[in-house]
Design a protein around this motif. Structure first.
Motif, short mmCIF file in Angstrom:
data_model
loop_
_atom_site.label_atom_id
_atom_site.label_comp_id
_atom_site.label_asym_id
_atom_site.label_seq_id
_atom_site.Cartn_x
_atom_site.Cartn_y
_atom_site.Cartn_z
N UNK A 60 43.01 27.47 42.49
CA UNK A 60 42.56 28.62 43.16
C UNK A 60 43.81 29.60 43.56
N UNK A 61 44.89 29.62 42.90
CA UNK A 61 45.95 30.23 43.59
C UNK A 61 45.94 31.80 43.22
N UNK A 62 45.09 32.11 42.28
CA UNK A 62 44.92 33.58 41.99
C UNK A 62 43.92 34.05 42.73
N UNK A 63 43.43 33.43 43.89
CA UNK A 63 42.34 33.90 44.75
C UNK A 63 42.89 35.39 45.48
N UNK A 64 44.06 35.56 45.81
CA UNK A 64 44.44 36.75 46.22
C UNK A 64 44.66 37.77 45.20
N UNK A 65 43.45 38.24 45.04
CA UNK A 65 43.29 39.02 43.76
C UNK A 65 43.24 40.55 44.06
N UNK A 66 43.26 41.29 42.75
CA UNK A 66 42.96 42.88 43.13
C UNK A 66 41.80 43.10 42.21
N UNK A 67 40.89 43.84 42.75
CA UNK A 67 39.84 44.31 41.78
C UNK A 67 39.41 45.84 42.07
N UNK A 68 39.06 46.24 40.92
CA UNK A 68 38.63 47.93 41.11
C UNK A 68 37.19 47.89 41.39
N UNK A 69 36.83 48.81 42.36
CA UNK A 69 35.48 48.97 42.90
C UNK A 69 34.99 50.26 42.68
N UNK A 70 33.59 50.42 42.02
CA UNK A 70 33.12 51.68 41.59
C UNK A 70 32.77 52.45 43.17
N UNK A 71 33.16 53.68 43.04
CA UNK A 71 32.93 54.60 44.25
C UNK A 71 32.06 55.82 44.00
N UNK A 72 31.44 56.37 44.78
CA UNK A 72 30.57 57.60 44.66
C UNK A 72 31.42 58.98 45.68
N UNK A 73 32.48 59.01 45.43
CA UNK A 73 33.35 60.06 46.26
C UNK A 73 33.45 61.17 45.28
N UNK A 74 33.44 62.25 45.87
CA UNK A 74 33.49 63.63 45.05
C UNK A 74 34.99 63.68 44.76
N UNK A 75 35.35 64.11 43.36
CA UNK A 75 36.53 64.23 42.77
C UNK A 75 36.78 62.98 41.99
N UNK A 76 38.21 62.79 41.83
CA UNK A 76 38.78 61.65 41.05
C UNK A 76 39.53 60.94 42.01
N UNK A 77 38.58 59.78 42.16
CA UNK A 77 39.28 58.52 43.01
C UNK A 77 39.35 57.33 42.37
N UNK A 78 40.40 56.44 42.48
CA UNK A 78 40.14 55.16 42.02
C UNK A 78 40.20 54.16 43.24
N UNK A 79 39.31 53.39 43.33
CA UNK A 79 39.25 52.60 44.54
C UNK A 79 39.43 51.25 44.26
N UNK A 80 40.22 50.36 44.84
CA UNK A 80 40.72 49.22 44.73
C UNK A 80 40.42 48.24 46.01
N UNK A 81 40.03 46.93 45.94
CA UNK A 81 39.99 46.10 46.93
C UNK A 81 41.03 44.84 46.68
#
Length: 494
Positions: A129-150
């Motif tokens: 589980x050493x890769x548990x501290x990961x990053x993922x993209x999350x879909x969003x419903x914001x107006x415009x062009x946004x990339x949202x990450x967690x």
């Protein structure tokens, strides 16, 4: 108090032990020490440092420097390699570690040596589980062009306070996920059983754990443990122990709103239905109480037995209990070792006295063992029949090998009795009916339920409690992720 000079005592045990702070083995700032006794003989083994708030402060500072330093740049693959190297080194020395655990806290070698495979499993689990501290993209419903990450980020410095009933197990619930996620840790083992932790920590530094990533401060809970729980430099506290002490930990954590994981006491019900296979249920329920001399938080000490088989069950449980061999854990024939201390022995004997005084019928045991075992902290495994759920022995956690056998009429009454407790750690069910097993397992208010078995544990599944038995999960993905916190990132690409 004479020193234990038995040739079976490992060489590591000889001589005074120090704290590990920032990669160096150091004396307690006060210079004070705690004498360590072999619970099977009452003889002194060695002494450990009596750490206090000053030592905790130094350890937390070392852990913070390590967390903010080079350790943060270690990749998941590098941490995984480190955990696997620790795995190999610990397994290579496991005979010694099992022996240290036995002379320090009393568990028979059959039990401590039996933890070899579990230790291998838990270390490999956390390494995976050493890769548990990961990053993922999350879909969003914001107006415009946004990339949202967690992002999942390591919480920082983790404080661990573990009990004396199984340090060879307990330390991995702290050090394993800390190393897997990139946290650092300060561990306070129980003053009654610190030696296996100190030896494993030596092996971990030998394996290449960077200075300050793991730190160990030995000492009393009221001094070192309280200071660790209060320290504003600690981001998360994981505590295993009594419900009463946990209240102090919760209050102490409020200073900087530490994240908490609490695994606390239990008074677990083990329900034997009339259709149970008694050839399995009797020894299974018995060892659900007696394993580790009853010094297990999940012990099924309230054995609820359906009235139709109550007499037969008590008779067979009593006969089985009288066959159990109690003795020095170094004796390969020993099945149950001593209690950890004179203090714990006095506590267990007091409860046994209360059981008889409240009207329960003593069927087996009930006495301190004398003769060749008189110098140690030994008590006979004990059976009380005719017990009821309102008796003190059925309400309070004894932490000794004392079974209260309580009759019930039907499944509804069994579940009512099972849940009539402030605790909710574990429970057991013995039945040949899949329907009964399913309905009863859903009906018991507890974090872990065993059906036609008791006490088995897989780190990939984990365990935890509810009600006054604490909160948080040990093992599984949830445990690893509790060492991380989520961070949302909004990138405006417009």
């Amino acid at each position: 108090m004479s020193a234990d000079a038995s040739p079976a005592v490992p060489r590591f045990v000889a001589g005074p032990k120090k704290n590990l702070i920032g990669g160096a083995w150091v004396e307690a700032a006060s210079g004070r020490r705690i004498e360590v006794l072999n619970p099977a003989t009452g003889n002194a083994l060695c002494s450990i440092a009596q750490g206090d708030a000053e030592d905790v402060d130094r350890a937390v500072a070392a852990a913070r420097r390590a967390f903010e330093g080079e350790w943060r740049r270690w990749t998941p693959h590098e941490r995984r390699k480190l955990l696997l190297k620790i795995h190999d080194l610990v397994l290579d020395h496991f005979d010694e570690l099992a022996l240290i655990e036995t002379v320090d806290m009393g568990a028979p070698l059959a039990r401590t040596n039996g933890l070899r495979e579990w230790t291998s499993q838990v270390l490999q689990f956390f390494a995976s589980h050493c890769d548990a501290a990961r990053t993922e993209t999350v879909p969003n419903s914001l107006p415009g062009q946004f990339l949202t990450l967690k992002h999942l980020e390591p919480v920082g410095v983790v404080g661990g306070i573990i009990p004396w009933n199984g340090p060879l197990i307990g330390l991995w619930w702290i050090f394993g996920p800390a190393l897997a996620t990139g946290c650092t840790a300060v561990l306070k083992p129980a003053e009654d059983a610190s030696l296996s932790v100190l030896r494993i920590t030596e092996l971990m530094t030998e394996a290449g754990v960077p200075d300050g990533v793991i730190n160990v401060v030995t000492g009393y809970g009221a001094e070192a443990g309280q200071a660790l729980a209060e320290h504003n430099g600690v981001d998360r506290i994981a505590f295993t122990g009594s419900t009463g002490t946990a209240r102090s930990v919760v209050r102490a954590s409020a200073g900087n709103f530490k994240r908490l994981q609490l695994e606390l006491g239990g008074k677990s019900p083990d329900i034997v239905f009339a259709d149970a296979d008694l050839d399995k249920a009797v020894p299974g329920a018995a060892m659900g109480v007696y394993t580790n001399s009853g010094q297990v938080c999940v012990a099924g000490t309230r054995i609820l037995v359906q009235e139709a088989i109550y007499g037969e069950f008590v008779e067979r449980l009593t006969a089985f209990t009288k066959t159990i061999r109690v003795g020095d854990g170094l004796d390969p024939e020993t099945q149950l070792g001593p209690l950890i201390s004179q203090r714990q022995l006095d506590r267990v004997l007091r409860y046994i006295g209360l059981g008889g005084g409240e009207g329960a019928r003593l069927e087996a045991g009930g006495n301190r063992l004398g003769g060749a075992l008189a110098a140690g902290f030994f008590v006979e495994p004990t059976v009380f029949a005719g017990a009821s759920n309102d008796m003190t022995i059925a309400r309070e956690e004894i932490f000794g090998p004392v079974a209260s056998v309580i009759p019930f009429a039907d499944a509804d009454e069994a579940l009512r009795l099972a849940n009539d407790t402030p605790f909710g750690l574990a429970g057991g069910i013995w039945t040949e009916s899949l329907s009964t097993a399913h309905l009863a397992s859903r009906g018991i208010d507890a974090g872990t339920i065993w059906v036609n078995c008791y006490g088995v544990l897989d780190p990939a599944v984990g365990f935890g409690g509810t009600k006054a038995s604490g909160y948080g999960w040990k093992g599984a993905r949830e445990h690893v992720e509790s060492f991380l916190y989520p961070k949302a990132v909004y990138l405006n690409l417009g």
